[in-house]
Motif scaffolding. Structure first.
Motif, mmCIF file in Angstrom:
data_model
loop_
_atom_site.group_PDB
_atom_site.id
_atom_site.type_symbol
_atom_site.label_atom_id
_atom_site.label_comp_id
_atom_site.label_asym_id
_atom_site.label_seq_id
_atom_site.Cartn_x
_atom_site.Cartn_y
_atom_site.Cartn_z
ATOM 1 N N LEU A 5 -52.430 14.733 54.084
ATOM 2 C CA LEU A 5 -51.539 15.825 53.692
ATOM 3 C C LEU A 5 -50.209 15.686 54.405
ATOM 4 C CD1 LEU A 5 -54.028 18.808 53.874
ATOM 5 C CD2 LEU A 5 -53.233 17.635 51.828
ATOM 6 N N SER A 6 -49.135 15.876 53.664
ATOM 7 C CA SER A 6 -47.822 15.835 54.301
ATOM 8 C C SER A 6 -47.542 17.200 54.921
ATOM 9 C CB SER A 6 -46.739 15.482 53.280
ATOM 10 O OG SER A 6 -46.687 16.449 52.283
ATOM 11 N N PRO A 7 -46.846 17.235 56.050
ATOM 12 C CA PRO A 7 -46.566 18.513 56.698
ATOM 13 C C PRO A 7 -45.649 19.385 55.852
ATOM 14 C CG PRO A 7 -45.474 16.710 57.836
ATOM 15 C CD PRO A 7 -46.304 16.104 56.748
ATOM 16 N N ASP A 8 -45.862 20.682 55.961
ATOM 17 C CA ASP A 8 -45.023 21.646 55.265
ATOM 18 C C ASP A 8 -43.649 21.645 55.932
ATOM 19 O OD1 ASP A 8 -43.840 23.730 53.991
ATOM 20 O OD2 ASP A 8 -45.254 25.255 54.652
ATOM 21 N N PRO A 9 -42.563 21.402 55.182
ATOM 22 C CA PRO A 9 -41.231 21.330 55.786
ATOM 23 C C PRO A 9 -40.830 22.607 56.529
ATOM 24 C CG PRO A 9 -41.116 20.853 53.436
ATOM 25 C CD PRO A 9 -42.523 21.195 53.753
ATOM 26 N N ASP A 10 -41.334 23.749 56.086
ATOM 27 C CA ASP A 10 -40.985 24.997 56.753
ATOM 28 C C ASP A 10 -41.696 25.159 58.092
ATOM 29 O OD1 ASP A 10 -39.264 25.770 54.743
ATOM 30 O OD2 ASP A 10 -40.855 26.749 53.609
ATOM 31 N N GLU A 11 -42.856 24.567 58.221
ATOM 32 C CA GLU A 11 -43.640 24.720 59.436
ATOM 33 C C GLU A 11 -43.331 23.663 60.480
ATOM 34 O OE1 GLU A 11 -47.808 25.080 58.779
ATOM 35 O OE2 GLU A 11 -47.536 26.454 57.121
ATOM 36 N N ALA A 12 -42.911 22.501 60.082
ATOM 37 C CA ALA A 12 -42.750 21.408 61.031
ATOM 38 C C ALA A 12 -41.418 20.692 60.832
ATOM 39 C CB ALA A 12 -43.908 20.439 60.882
ATOM 40 N N PRO A 13 -40.336 21.254 61.307
ATOM 41 C CA PRO A 13 -39.033 20.604 61.111
ATOM 42 C C PRO A 13 -38.933 19.254 61.806
ATOM 43 C CG PRO A 13 -38.815 22.538 62.502
ATOM 44 C CD PRO A 13 -40.213 22.518 61.992
ATOM 45 N N ARG A 14 -39.758 19.021 62.821
ATOM 46 C CA ARG A 14 -39.685 17.741 63.520
ATOM 47 C C ARG A 14 -40.133 16.581 62.632
ATOM 48 N NH1 ARG A 14 -43.888 20.568 65.633
ATOM 49 N NH2 ARG A 14 -45.937 19.640 65.378
ATOM 50 N N TYR A 15 -40.838 16.881 61.530
ATOM 51 C CA TYR A 15 -41.287 15.836 60.623
ATOM 52 C C TYR A 15 -40.236 15.477 59.567
ATOM 53 C CZ TYR A 15 -45.947 16.575 62.500
ATOM 54 O OH TYR A 15 -47.020 16.681 63.330
ATOM 55 N N ASN A 16 -39.210 16.257 59.475
ATOM 56 C CA ASN A 16 -38.183 16.024 58.456
ATOM 57 C C ASN A 16 -37.065 15.144 59.004
ATOM 58 O OD1 ASN A 16 -39.357 17.585 56.430
ATOM 59 N ND2 ASN A 16 -38.567 19.449 57.351
ATOM 60 N N GLN A 17 -36.513 14.358 58.143
ATOM 61 C CA GLN A 17 -35.350 13.541 58.479
ATOM 62 C C GLN A 17 -34.109 14.263 57.970
ATOM 63 O OE1 GLN A 17 -35.228 10.592 60.113
ATOM 64 N NE2 GLN A 17 -37.427 10.663 60.447
ATOM 65 N N TYR A 18 -33.218 14.630 58.854
ATOM 66 C CA TYR A 18 -31.981 15.304 58.473
ATOM 67 C C TYR A 18 -30.829 14.319 58.647
ATOM 68 C CZ TYR A 18 -34.683 19.594 58.751
ATOM 69 O OH TYR A 18 -35.613 20.562 58.560
ATOM 70 N N PRO A 19 -30.286 13.820 57.558
ATOM 71 C CA PRO A 19 -29.196 12.856 57.688
ATOM 72 C C PRO A 19 -27.935 13.532 58.215
ATOM 73 C CG PRO A 19 -29.515 13.449 55.387
ATOM 74 C CD PRO A 19 -30.622 14.111 56.168
ATOM 75 N N ASP A 20 -27.256 12.855 59.119
ATOM 76 C CA ASP A 20 -26.005 13.366 59.681
ATOM 77 C C ASP A 20 -24.871 12.885 58.781
ATOM 78 O OD1 ASP A 20 -23.972 14.336 61.198
ATOM 79 O OD2 ASP A 20 -24.389 13.124 62.968
ATOM 80 N N THR A 21 -24.602 13.651 57.731
ATOM 81 C CA THR A 21 -23.606 13.244 56.746
ATOM 82 C C THR A 21 -22.201 13.712 57.095
ATOM 83 O OG1 THR A 21 -24.098 15.208 55.438
ATOM 84 C CG2 THR A 21 -25.287 13.189 54.882
ATOM 85 N N GLY A 22 -22.059 14.543 58.108
ATOM 86 C CA GLY A 22 -20.741 14.998 58.516
ATOM 87 C C GLY A 22 -20.087 15.896 57.478
ATOM 88 N N CYS A 23 -18.772 15.825 57.413
ATOM 89 C CA CYS A 23 -17.991 16.630 56.475
ATOM 90 C C CYS A 23 -16.697 15.883 56.163
ATOM 91 C CB CYS A 23 -17.694 18.004 57.077
ATOM 92 S SG CYS A 23 -16.590 17.939 58.504
ATOM 93 N N GLU A 24 -15.750 16.556 55.527
ATOM 94 C CA GLU A 24 -14.491 15.878 55.201
ATOM 95 C C GLU A 24 -13.606 15.652 56.423
ATOM 96 O OE1 GLU A 24 -12.988 20.168 53.994
ATOM 97 O OE2 GLU A 24 -14.788 19.117 53.435
ATOM 98 N N LEU A 25 -13.922 16.314 57.541
ATOM 99 C CA LEU A 25 -13.121 16.152 58.758
ATOM 100 C C LEU A 25 -13.693 15.110 59.713
ATOM 101 C CD1 LEU A 25 -12.339 19.903 59.515
ATOM 102 C CD2 LEU A 25 -10.864 18.225 58.407
ATOM 103 N N ALA A 26 -14.979 14.878 59.647
ATOM 104 C CA ALA A 26 -15.617 13.898 60.524
ATOM 105 C C ALA A 26 -16.775 13.243 59.778
ATOM 106 C CB ALA A 26 -16.128 14.566 61.797
ATOM 107 N N ALA A 43 -11.607 28.829 58.387
ATOM 108 C CA ALA A 43 -10.159 28.921 58.592
ATOM 109 C C ALA A 43 -9.680 27.781 59.494
ATOM 110 C CB ALA A 43 -9.790 30.269 59.187
ATOM 111 N N LEU A 44 -10.482 27.444 60.491
ATOM 112 C CA LEU A 44 -10.138 26.330 61.371
ATOM 113 C C LEU A 44 -10.124 25.026 60.582
ATOM 114 C CD1 LEU A 44 -9.611 25.088 64.179
ATOM 115 C CD2 LEU A 44 -12.091 24.923 64.433
ATOM 116 N N ALA A 45 -11.087 24.838 59.717
ATOM 117 C CA ALA A 45 -11.149 23.623 58.904
ATOM 118 C C ALA A 45 -9.909 23.506 58.020
ATOM 119 C CB ALA A 45 -12.406 23.623 58.059
#
Length: 103
Positions: A5-26, A43-45
């Motif tokens: 069974l794959s872990p439930d994404p809501d219960e185990a965030p450590r199992y998810n891969q979150y890509p660091d895609t940045g933004c238009e500034l970085a 406003a800062l952006a």
């Protein structure tokens, strides 16, 4: 045969891969040079984008273009280009902890 069974994404965030895609500034959040995330302060952006545009316009001026030509190349009116350049110069004078020369 036992199915894994794959872990439930809501219960185990450590199992998810979150890509660091940045933004238009970085390009990546972890390498961002700015003190505050633009998602936290839109406003800062907007101000940073305007300052960056001012720097790009000044670069075009140093290469021999007129402000009218540089503004047209960026799709700006002359007055907007003048404001962006003024915002860049003002920010450069203040240097509020952000090095705009690195942008």
């Amino acid at each position: 045969m036992e199915e894994e069974l794959s872990p439930d994404p809501d219960e185990a965030p450590r199992y998810n891969q979150y890509p660091d895609t940045g933004c238009e500034l970085a390009g990546a959040c972890l390498n961002c040079p700015y003190p505050l995330c633009h998602y936290d302060d839109p406003a800062l952006a907007r101000r940073l984008r305007n300052i960056i545009m001012g720097k790009r316009l000044l670069y075009q001026l140093k290469r021999g273009r007129t402000l009218v030509e540089a503004a047209a190349a960026k799709g700006l009116t002359l007055r907007t280009a003048e404001r962006r350049v003024a915002e860049y110069r003002e920010a450069k004078e203040k240097q509020r902890g952000v090095e705009f020369d690195d942008v």
